[in-house]
Design a protein around this motif. Structure first.
Motif: not given
Length: 229
Positions: A16-22, A82-86, A91-97, A120-127
């Motif tokens: 669905l996405v790319q660019g999740a570096r954190c 907590s690290y990811y959410q903060s 992040e420069n996350i974008r939905a793929l074409g 992890l569920e909170p990370i998934a929804h944050a992305k």
């Protein structure tokens, strides 16, 4: 929604996405904080694995004793969240074409949408929120549920039944790795593999996926596969 209709369960990263570096940085900081581990973990193949599975592998690479792993494992995962959410705002996350249009069309066709992701569920929804597509997904199977990917599929199916009364057998797993395909096989589900991650079309064809696509940009074509229209 038709309780006997169609259910589509999507992987996130590379599908669905790319660019999740954190997310990677969350691992680095967490294992350093709780285990004092500073080894380079960039060479691990993370594709299709769950966060707990990856963390276990990382700590084994660092030769952390099993007793120490168990003692701090859950706290380490919680710190990752907590690290990811903060940091997700960086992040420069974008939905793929094709993804946004496809999700909109599937929703219009009353296809029930869910997730099967090792995040992890909170990370998934944050992305997904950062990419602007979280509103399409209210349930799924997550790395929070189990280290084993087939268990995520099972959990997503259970939640579809319990939350939405889903009783159908037209279920599609859409992902970008061989592990996505393998996780669906115990449940005899339809599989769509997309070469938008680290695996090529020939590599994905070897998995026995029902459909192997270059990407999700041919929205009408993907819609036809899932809905039969």
């Amino acid at each position: 929604m038709d309780n006997n209709g169609i259910l589509a369960l999507f992987d996130i990263d590379g599908t669905l996405v790319q660019g999740a570096r954190c997310h990677y940085q969350a691992f680095v900081h967490a294992v350093n904080k709780f285990y004092g581990m500073t080894e380079d973990i960039s060479g691990i193949n993370y594709a299709g694995k769950t966060d707990p599975q990856i963390l276990q592998e990382v700590l084994e690479i660092g030769a952390v004793p099993e007793s120490d792993i168990e003692k701090n494992f859950q706290a380490c995962l919680e710190y990752m969240v907590s690290y990811y959410q903060s940091h997700v705002h960086q992040e420069n996350i974008r939905a793929l074409g094709g993804v946004r249009e496809l999700l909109g069309e599937l929703e219009n066709e009353e296809v029930l949408l869910g997730l099967t992701t090792g995040n992890l569920e909170p990370i998934a929804h944050a992305k997904l929120d950062r990419a602007g597509i979280d509103d399409y997904f209210s349930f799924g199977g997550f790395g929070s549920d189990s280290p084993q990917r087939p268990c995520l599929v099972k959990k997503a199916l259970e939640r579809a039944r319990n939350l939405y009364g889903y009783e159908g057998d037209q279920v599609f797993i859409i992902g970008d790795t061989p592990r996505d395909v393998a996780a669906a096989k115990p449940f005899n589900l339809h599989t769509v593999a997309v070469a938008t991650g680290r695996y090529s079309i020939p590599e994905l064809e070897k998995t026995g996926a029902d459909f192997v696509l270059k990407n999700l940009e041919d929205v009408d074509g993907v819609l036809g596969i899932i809905t039969g229209k």
